[in-house]
Scaffold this active site. Structure first.
Site, mmCIF file in Angstrom:
data_model
loop_
_atom_site.group_PDB
_atom_site.id
_atom_site.type_symbol
_atom_site.label_atom_id
_atom_site.label_comp_id
_atom_site.label_asym_id
_atom_site.label_seq_id
_atom_site.Cartn_x
_atom_site.Cartn_y
_atom_site.Cartn_z
ATOM 1 N N ARG A 132 76.652 -14.387 -73.848
ATOM 2 C CA ARG A 132 75.343 -14.937 -74.240
ATOM 3 C C ARG A 132 74.400 -13.770 -74.478
ATOM 4 O O ARG A 132 74.313 -12.861 -73.649
ATOM 5 C CB ARG A 132 74.787 -15.820 -73.111
ATOM 6 C CG ARG A 132 73.391 -16.388 -73.385
ATOM 7 C CD ARG A 132 72.779 -16.935 -72.103
ATOM 8 N NE ARG A 132 72.467 -15.868 -71.157
ATOM 9 C CZ ARG A 132 72.290 -16.063 -69.850
ATOM 10 N NH1 ARG A 132 72.416 -17.244 -69.317
ATOM 11 N NH2 ARG A 132 72.010 -15.028 -69.055
ATOM 12 N N HIS A 296 53.018 -53.179 -54.065
ATOM 13 C CA HIS A 296 54.233 -52.520 -54.553
ATOM 14 C C HIS A 296 55.443 -52.938 -53.724
ATOM 15 O O HIS A 296 56.503 -53.271 -54.267
ATOM 16 C CB HIS A 296 54.088 -50.997 -54.478
ATOM 17 C CG HIS A 296 53.213 -50.427 -55.544
ATOM 18 N ND1 HIS A 296 53.618 -49.363 -56.329
ATOM 19 C CD2 HIS A 296 51.968 -50.748 -55.961
ATOM 20 C CE1 HIS A 296 52.642 -49.060 -57.185
ATOM 21 N NE2 HIS A 296 51.639 -49.884 -56.969
#
Length: 389
Positions: A132, A296
């Site tokens: 790379r 919730h």
């Protein structure tokens, strides 16, 4: 399908004060292999004898993940990496005219010569080596320089070109965005018959590393760099768990990641890096799947999807209900069932709720163990009142 390169053991150790002993490095690498990342960047062998030894030991493991090393564009760095037996090497060099002139005392042609010579040398020493090349500070460098150097690097044997947002410069939907950069670079390289894999390495200086990494993915990048807890220089890089959480939502097709490995992985890294996992961190944070507000919790108990877009099960997590000053009757009843106290009458439930809220207002949450204590206390108080009357 995009690949993940984990660089906790290289970029992560560039976090000030973070260093992992060799035995810990090996266990982190083992966990990353179990998780199923494609690449493990194990370190830069030239930095110290200890890192050299650790990279060598990790590279010798029978991992499916490919173990790699970091390297400057110098033969001595490459030689050390090759001695370690790694499967890939990440070579880097800057391509900025200003930095080449004032830091390296060279020009673009000189940089290209040095980069290509090192890449060709590494490939000649091991034709199967994956190489790379990273143009340092890619996104702020002259784009024509990036294309010139990257195409020459590919001709010399580089398999991957990494786009480094070294300073966290990119911002989605602006003139400087990762999506356009990846597209433009791929097209420019293709026009020169260069077709390397493209990686992106995004720093988090503006809190946009994950967003920029995802933009790179959308634009066709093949590899995304990440680290546990987003560890790295300054504000770090892409957080591994967060990014895998995003990709697991169907963006990357069928994947082979064992996402249940994230929790033990983060525990190890957090402990030995002495960096706590923030409670509100996605996926791995203590509160990531915990519901608090009464509205919730009631809706989430009926159907978790009312207040969750992520299923906690693939990550080895469960939906939780927090007991504190925000709790309601539904939260209390749900938690009472978990400790085998589901038969309490409404009056007792309300008294338990009052006590839970009192504890919550002190800045604590109530654990299941403490909830059992509260239930016993409420029962005893009621018994004493009845006996007195």
């Amino acid at each position: 399908m995009v690949s993940i390169l984990d660089t906790t053991l290289r970029e992560g150790e560039q976090t000030p004060g973070v260093y992992f002993p060799e035995h810990v490095k090996l266990e982190i690498a083992n966990q990353l292999n179990k998780l199923g990342v494609t690449f493990i960047e194990a370190g830069h062998p030239l930095v110290s004898d200890e890192i050299y030894t650790a990279v060598k030991h990790i590279a010798a493991q029978p991992f499916n993940s490919l173990v790699g090393a970091h390297s400057r564009s110098l033969r001595k760095d490459v030689d050390l990496a090759l001695e370690c037996g790694v499967k890939f090497i990440g070579v880097f060099y800057c391509v900025s005219d200003d930095r080449l002139k004032h830091v390296f005392n060279t020009d673009l042609n000189g940089a290209i010569k040095q980069i290509t010579n090192v890449i060709a040398y590494a490939k000649s020493m091991n034709p199967d080596l994956i190489i790379r090349f990273t143009p340092e500070d890619t996104v702020r460098s002259n784009f024509s320089n990036v294309v010139d150097v990257a195409s020459e690097a590919v001709s010399a044997g580089a398999d991957i070109i990494s786009i480094a947002d070294t300073t966290g410069f990119m911002i989605p939907h602006t003139e400087n965005n990762m999506y356009d950069f990846v597209k433009h670079l791929k097209d420019s390289l293709a026009s020169r018959d260069a077709y390397p894999k493209i990686a992106v390495h995004c720093h988090n200086d503006l809190g946009l590393a994950v967003a920029n990494g995802f933009e790179g993915f959308r634009a066709g990048a093949d590899i995304i760099d990440a680290s546990v807890l987003g560890l790295g220089e300054r504000a770090g890089i892409v957080d591994l768990a967060t990014f895998l959480g995003i990709l697991s939502q169907g963006f990357n097709g069928k994947h082979n990641w064992d996402l249940k490995q994230l929790i033990p992985l983060y525990k190890i890294v957090s402990h030995y890096a002495d960096v706590p996992v923030p409670v509100n961190f996605p996926i791995v944070g203590k509160n990531a799947f915990k519901h608090c507000a009464g509205v919730h919790t009631h809706a989430a108990q009926l159907n978790p999807l009312h207040y969750q877009s992520l299923d906690p099960e693939p990550f080895g997590r469960k939906m939780e209900i927090s007991l504190d000053h925000m709790s309601g009757v539904a939260s209390i009843r749900h938690s009472l069932e978990k400790i085998g106290e589901e038969d309490l009458d409404r009056e007792l439930v309300n008294e338990v709720l009052v006590k839970v809220k009192e504890v919550g207002q002190s800045g604590r949450t109530v654990s299941m163990e403490e909830l059992a204590m509260i239930v016993n206390w409420v029962k005893k108080m009621n018994t004493e009142v009845k006996n007195v009357s």
